[in-house]
Design an enzyme around this catalytic site. Sequence first.
Site, PDB file in Angstrom:
ATOM      1  NE  ARG A   1      31.190 -30.847 -33.073  1.00 16.25           N
ATOM      2  CZ  ARG A   1      29.893 -30.834 -32.831  1.00 16.25           C
ATOM      3  NH1 ARG A   1      29.139 -31.839 -33.243  1.00 16.25           N
ATOM      4  NH2 ARG A   1      29.337 -29.828 -32.184  1.00 16.25           N
TER       5      ARG A   1
ATOM      6  CG  HIS B   1      31.186 -31.396 -28.401  1.00 19.31           C
ATOM      7  ND1 HIS B   1      32.141 -30.585 -28.975  1.00 19.31           N
ATOM      8  CD2 HIS B   1      31.504 -31.481 -27.085  1.00 19.31           C
ATOM      9  CE1 HIS B   1      32.999 -30.202 -28.048  1.00 19.31           C
ATOM     10  NE2 HIS B   1      32.633 -30.720 -26.898  1.00 19.31           N
TER      11      HIS B   1
ATOM     12  CE1 TYR C   1      25.599 -28.837 -32.794  1.00 19.51           C
ATOM     13  CE2 TYR C   1      24.370 -29.760 -30.950  1.00 19.51           C
ATOM     14  CZ  TYR C   1      25.490 -29.754 -31.757  1.00 19.51           C
ATOM     15  OH  TYR C   1      26.499 -30.665 -31.546  1.00 19.51           O
TER      16      TYR C   1
END
Length: 360
Positions: free
Chosen positions: A259, A263, A273
């Site tokens: 993606r 999120h 991250y």
Amino acid sequence: MKHVLESVESQFEMFQILNEDGKIVNKDDMPDLSDDELRELMKRMVYTRVLDQRSIALNRQGRLGFYAPTAGQEASQLGSHFALEKEDYILPGYRDVPQLIWHGLPLYQAFLFSKGHFHGNQMPEGMNALPPQIIIGAQYVQAAGVGLGLKMRGKKSVAITYTGDGGTSQGDFYEGMNFAGAYGANNIFIVQNNGFAISVPREKQTAAKTLAQKAIAAGIEGIQVDGMDVLAVYAATKYARERAIAGEGPMLIETMTYRYGPHTMSGDDPTRYRSQDLDSEWEKKDPLVRFRKFLESKKLWTEEDENQVIEQAKEDIKEAIKKADQYPKQKVTDLISNMFETLPQNLQEQMEEYKAKESK
């Protein structure tokens, strides 16, 4: 037993048809799709990418509520859906709204779902789908039940469900597959492995080399697929569907995808991250770029074709968000009346209280 584990894991090689340059590397498994079908698949991918871009913008404007970006996962989502039939059932996760739209959900209702309006969860008559599941992995258990029901009724259709790599860490994931495997239900289980469960890397969730191998414990077939290759995803899903309706049981498909956005738009920051190098690596595998190169080599796609799809998508989105904005606002009395056929005493009292407030 180490050699047994290693021998099992070594058998799960990634299935691919198109490489990153859009060239066929697996002629034997090339799906039998017409030129028109190939063009239609590209149209849907481009349309969905525009929908994602506009939905992010609308979310930032405060015109949408909950939204989970989909850019990068178009091949996984739409390639799998393209292998389905109208009579098949979709049990989606919250990122799987594109499959619902192409299965028959009006665009304005997809926007209402994002806004939290109950009408966004009401599937149109004749559309075989459940609303997007917010609880991680819970749709796997539901799908197993639907798949068994289809088998018991002798239906030549399947129930397909999706989750992310994080969903495979949930108990419902194993329970749903085990149940479906035990009863030979008409199911396709798809894990869209985009590398991160919100912010937790896949390698920190499980010691398993692949997620596809988790099918073995349930006694069903599993395959790992290049999730950026729309033709590979289509071919694997079509194979799984044909097996299921032939009474050969369910199958697990792990699609290796990515993606590009966060999120969800609810505060996630992927730069905390994920590295820029990792993002750049996956950008080179963009499913739209790869499939575009393939179609252009066959003289099936032009810049003019793409621009027409982009403009059509923008126009459709403009009309749909306008309709969603003008749709009657959800009331507390709607919530109460939708929960029960016959209201218990305490809710009857609340209903009267809110009716009085809403009439002012």
